[in-house]
Design an enzyme around this catalytic site. Structure first.
Site, short mmCIF file in Angstrom:
data_model
loop_
_atom_site.label_atom_id
_atom_site.label_comp_id
_atom_site.label_asym_id
_atom_site.label_seq_id
_atom_site.Cartn_x
_atom_site.Cartn_y
_atom_site.Cartn_z
N ASP A 21 -14.88 -64.46 88.37
CA ASP A 21 -15.99 -64.56 87.93
C ASP A 21 -16.83 -65.91 87.36
O ASP A 21 -15.71 -67.05 87.48
CB ASP A 21 -16.38 -63.54 86.84
N ASP B 67 -25.31 -57.75 88.83
CA ASP B 67 -24.71 -56.97 87.74
C ASP B 67 -25.72 -55.68 87.43
O ASP B 67 -25.48 -54.93 86.81
CB ASP B 67 -25.06 -57.94 86.04
C1 DGJ Z 1 -20.07 -60.58 84.68
C2 DGJ Z 1 -19.84 -59.62 86.13
O1 DGJ Z 1 -20.79 -59.80 86.78
C3 DGJ Z 1 -19.42 -58.48 85.37
O2 DGJ Z 1 -19.06 -57.42 86.32
C4 DGJ Z 1 -18.20 -58.33 84.47
O3 DGJ Z 1 -17.07 -58.80 85.20
C5 DGJ Z 1 -18.34 -59.43 83.45
N1 DGJ Z 1 -18.82 -60.57 83.71
C6 DGJ Z 1 -17.25 -59.70 82.56
O4 DGJ Z 1 -17.19 -60.50 81.82
#
Ligand code: DGJ
Length: 737
Positions: A477, A547
């Protein structure tokens, strides 16, 4: 082709003589590349400039281009140099269009005029050396063409053989040109939770810039363009498209020039750029891929998808010509269910429920390390939190394995919370300008991965994590963009190198991890789709597009995404309803079918699911497993786009040998009682018989269950009247008999 008794070959009138590629015509000084249905030709004009001559449908081997003739000047205002479509123009000599290269020399000179010096024929292209007319600045242009798709890969190496340093202020990977005409420009824009909006507009005189100045690829625009002759059309019209393989700041400039031709220049973003080259040093640009399709945007994406599968993505199965990316395991991800409240007992309980659904991989998301309870602390401290996991990760991993799944883990290696042991020990490791504020986003700062010590730390902890634990997959991430991008270890004039070295170090870490831990698979995530490009996809098996997991929003996002990227890499989770973002309520069937158009995952809190919901998910996961290769690696046809508030949408995929096809249909909200329009399928074998079987059996078609490919493509699929309502979905498979 007929072989005659004399051993010569006769060609029938309809046959085209295919050229051997690459070819250099020494008399005309032209270079020619042929691949797939595409030819690309350029040459050295009498002044010594490298000039584009042709990019389009494949020509016959007998077709011949005379030496390139520079365009004339336009009165005294537009010089011949600026009017001539150059392959890689230096800024100098009266150039008013976007330059490919702009340099400041130690003596203050900023004039750069690149002329052909020499070339080498390579297996699939050329390496062409240009040199400035006065100084020892050399540029080597790499060209190669993929024989199947006709996609060109272009990049440049800039070398300083002067005795003084120079500063590169702007460096493109390549410049492309399309002749004067009426064109539509297609590109992708967005924001967090709203990525992948296909933006389409007529090309007007002047420049249109799409870019990221954020240090990484960005949600707001994606490094891809498609220029279509005439109006946008899925199935008709010529399309010239390109994608940059770079995960740092980038820029693509599309300009209709003073004589109406269209030029596209892309590479490092020149904003805040400044790369000092000492004597003997060189700078290599990213690769800019470019392709051509004669039949609309649909064909352009299919060409790109197959190229990505064959040549960009990590190959996990097969060998040699049969090597391919592995269809993604169906995953479960804990994020939307437990957020950072992960514990050994909680995750094990979740894993048991997950395994019962037929899922292949259990991924534990954020929250397992350091003092991570909220997003205020812990990033940078990559040790297991012993309050949450008293015995380390092993018991959970063992449990997941015993349930027949493999285990994946979330990391965010390039970031640090100020509230962390790492930051307390190394406050100088972050991007910053000394004495200036350090802007936090999501309470975190960006580690300066360009620094050798930071690179060593990041590689070191990841290597240890993967060596000590049986981890099959990392979700990598990256949850903010850059601010205050200082690198105070270097002299002020050299600090802007951070824009290149950061991304290069990211790639080198990924490459090294891949060598040491070849079985570990990777997802590129940046708060959703903030780091999706052909650079990261050399290492990442999949990406997290957004997301935003709302199944209706995802239809439009997935539509936009597939203009560039194959459904193979498009992770799509089924999450809870009502959805946290839009508060929209949808059925589990609708959510499943929306996600099944890509690489399927479940991200819901399944601990709360009823037995009936669990049974539905299990049934559809099993159905998905059966047709997954067709969906993710087949030819994709976007039959009805969900864009622009469409009442209906539909996609279809057909596998390479045309033995199977999968169709998804969605209704947003039925209006005035309209039933789903007749759906004419594409890409089937007209002579073959195909049996239609529902994947989701509620809505039924009124057409026969077995018919020829010709029938499905010409007569089409009719849905019955009961397929109406809000947020309705249906899916079918067609199997050749
Ligand atoms: C952002 C990601 O896109 C989410 O799926 C998740 O992993 C969060 N970060 C976790 O902090």
């Amino acid at each position: 082709m007929l072989k005659t008794f004399s051993g010569f070959v006769l060609l029938t009138a309809s046959m085209t003589i295919m050229a051997q590629t690459p070819t250099f015509d020494n008399d005309a000084k032209t270079f020619r590349l042929d691949g797939g249905d595409v030819s690309y030709v350029f040459g050295v004009n009498p002044r010594g400039e490298l000039q584009q001559l042709y990019w389009g449908g494949r020509l016959a081997a007998t077709d011949h281009f005379p030496q390139a003739a520079p365009m004339p000047e336009w009165a005294s205002f537009d010089t011949s140099y600026t009017n001539t479509p150059q392959e890689y123009a230096g800024w100098g000599n009266g150039l008013y269009n976007e330059p490919s290269l702009k340099i400041t020399f130690a003596d203050g000179n900023r004039d750069l005029v690149l002329h052909y010096e020499s070339h080498k024929v390579t297996e699939r292209g050329f390496d062409i050396v240009l040199k400035d007319i006065k100084t020892a600045i050399f540029v080597t242009l790499h060209y190669s063409i993929d024989p199947d798709s006709g996609i060109l890969a272009r990049s440049a190496i800039i070398e300083n053989k002067e005795s003084q340093p120079v500063t590169i202020e702007q460096a493109a990977a390549a410049a492309w040109a399309v002749p004067p005409g009426h064109y539509t420009m297609n590109y992708l824009t967005g924001r967090w939770a709203g990525e992948w909006t296909l933006t389409q507009e007529p090309i007007h005189p002047g420049a249109r810039i799409i870019e990221s100045c954020r240090g990484s690829t960005g949600h707001q625009a994606n490094p891809w363009f498609a220029i279509q002759s005439g109006d946008p059309d899925e199935n008709h019209g010529e399309v010239w498209f390109g994608a940059l393989a770079w995960s740092g700041s980038w820029r693509i400039t599309v300009e209709q020039d003073q004589l109406d031709s269209v030029r596209i220049t892309g590479g490092f973003n020149p904003f805040d750029f400044g790369y000092v080259l000492k004597p003997g040093e060189s700078l290599e640009t990213p690769v800019f891929y470019g392709g051509y399709a004669a039949h609309g945007l649909g064909e352009a994406s299919r060409i790109l998808h197959h190229f990505e599968i064959a040549h960009v993505l990590p190959h996990r199965i097969g060998e040699g010509d049969t090597a391919a990316p592995k269809p993604r395991p169906v995953i479960y991800n804990s994020w939307e269910a437990t957020e950072m409240n992960v514990t050994e007992a909680g995750q094990e309980a979740l894993a048991e429920k997950v395994a019962a659904l037929g899922i292949d991989r259990f991924v534990m998301d954020d929250g397992w390390f350091g003092q991570r309870k909220t997003d205020h602390a812990g990033l940078g401290d990559w040790y297991v939190n012993t309050e949450k996991f008293p015995h380390g990760l092993k018991p959970l991993i063992d449990k997941v394995h015993s349930l027949g799944m493999d285990f994946g883990l979330w990391v965010e290696p390039e970031m640090v919370n100020p509230d962390s042991d790492l930051y307390r020990k190394h406050p100088d490791w972050v991007l910053n300008f000394p004495g200036r504020p350090r802007t936090e986003q999501r309470n975190q700062l960006v580690l300066n991965l360009a620094r050798p010590d930071v690179r060593a730390y990041v590689y070191g902890f990841l290597d240890k994590l993967l060596t000590e634990n049986d981890i099959a997959f990392l979700k990598w991430d990256y949850n903010r963009n850059w601010s205050e991008p200082g690198w105070d270890q270097l002299p002020p004039a050299e600090q802007k190198k951070v824009y290149v070295e950061f991304t290069r170090n990211l790639y080198s870490i990924l490459a090294e991890l891949k060598t040491k831990h070849p079985k570990v698979e990777l997802e590129s995530c940046s708060g959703g789709g903030g780091r999706v490009d052909l650079g990261i996809l050399q290492y990442a098996d999949e990406v997290w597009p957004s997301d935003n997991t709302d199944p209706f929003d995802r239809l439009t996002q997935q539509d936009g995404f597939t203009y560039v990227y194959t459904p193979q890499v498009m992770m799509a989770w089924v999450t809870d309803s009502p959805h946290w973002l839009n508060k929209r309520t949808t059925s589990l069937e609708y959510r499943m079918l929306s996600s099944m158009q890509g690489s399927l995952g479940i991200g819901a809190n399944i601990a709360k699911w009823s037995d009936e919901e669990a049974a539905t998910a299990k049934r559809l996961i099993a159905a998905y497993h059966q047709v997954q290769p067709t969906i993710v690696q087949g030819n994709l046809y976007r039959l009805i786009s969900p864009r622009n508030g469409s009442e209906f949408s539909a996609t279809q995929t057909v596998n390479r040998d045309k033995s199977q096809s999968v169709v998804f249909l969605f209704i947003h909200s039925t209006q005035e009682g309209r039933i789903f329009p007749r759906l004419k399928l594409q890409g089937l074998d007209p002579a073959a018989q195909y049996a239609l079987t529902p994947i989701e059996d509620k809505p039924s078609p009124t057409t026969p269950t077995t018919a020829s490919g010709a029938w499905w493509m010409n007569r089409g699929l009719d849905m019955s009247e009961d397929f109406r309502g809000d947020y309705q979905a249906a899916a079918f498979r067609l199997d050749r008999k």
